[in-house]
Design a protein around this motif. Structure first.
Motif, PDB file in Angstrom:
ATOM      1  N   ASP A  56      19.915 -33.806 -88.431  1.00 36.02           N
ATOM      2  CA  ASP A  56      20.814 -32.999 -89.564  1.00 36.02           C
ATOM      3  C   ASP A  56      21.550 -34.064 -90.389  1.00 36.02           C
ATOM      4  OD1 ASP A  56      22.299 -31.558 -91.213  1.00 36.02           O
ATOM      5  OD2 ASP A  56      22.720 -29.779 -89.867  1.00 36.02           O
ATOM      6  N   SER A 107      23.501 -33.675 -92.885  1.00 37.63           N
ATOM      7  CA  SER A 107      24.577 -33.467 -93.511  1.00 37.63           C
ATOM      8  C   SER A 107      25.837 -33.435 -92.565  1.00 37.63           C
ATOM      9  CB  SER A 107      24.509 -31.806 -93.704  1.00 37.63           C
ATOM     10  OG  SER A 107      25.842 -31.457 -94.234  1.00 37.63           O
ATOM     11  N   TYR A 129      21.734 -28.169 -98.767  1.00 37.66           N
ATOM     12  CA  TYR A 129      21.697 -29.407 -98.610  1.00 37.66           C
ATOM     13  C   TYR A 129      21.577 -29.989-100.075  1.00 37.66           C
ATOM     14  CZ  TYR A 129      21.072 -29.141 -93.574  1.00 37.66           C
ATOM     15  OH  TYR A 129      21.398 -28.974 -92.280  1.00 37.66           O
TER      16      TYR A 129
END
Length: 148
Positions: free
Chosen positions: A19, A21, A127
């Motif tokens: 991921d 982020s 995102y």
């Protein structure tokens, strides 16, 4: 290889493989339970279980150190997450992955998950930067689940 629950010093570098982020990773790691897999005292993998609804837990992040890819560690981690979810008394385990995550989609289905839905434009909405895997732009979240 063994897995263990950790409560601090999360392997952020590994979590960011699954991921990109950092903000989202930090949020769900704090709300969930983070497990690491070790081999010869080296962290080789990680996953996070996050309670989402009564009787339901989501496997929100699963990652394997790049130099350990292709050795079956991902499958071991997914199966361990399923066992931990059962031990905690959950009835359903869910997982979501990008439409471009071909290997992950195959892995989850091999481990007994079935596709339950699609969150359209999930990665566009949540995102800031475009994600591209396998030459495919990651746009939608494919949702999978299994009864425990």
């Amino acid at each position: 290889m063994i897995t263990k629950l950790i409560k601090e010093a999360y392997p952020l570098d590994l979590l960011l493989l699954a991921d990109p982020s950092e903000k989202l990773v930090k949020q769900y790691v704090e709300r969930g339970k983070c497990y690491i897999a070790e081999s010869n005292e080296e962290t080789v993998g990680v996953y996070v279980l996050l309670p989402t609804r009564p009787d339901t837990v989501e496997l929100v992040n699963i990652a394997v150190a790049q130099h350990y890819h292709g050795q079956g560690i991902g499958k071991v981690l997914v199966r361990d997450a399923i066992q931990k979810a059962k031990q905690y008394g959950y009835k359903i385990i869910e997982v979501g992955t990008g439409n471009s995550s071909i290997g992950q989609l195959a892995l989850y289905q091999k481990c007994g998950f079935r596709i339950t839905g699609v969150d359209k434009d999930f990665f566009k909405i949540h995102y800031d930067e475009e994600i591209v895997e396998n030459g495919i732009v990651c746009v939608d979240m494919i949702r999978l689940a299994q009864q425990l």
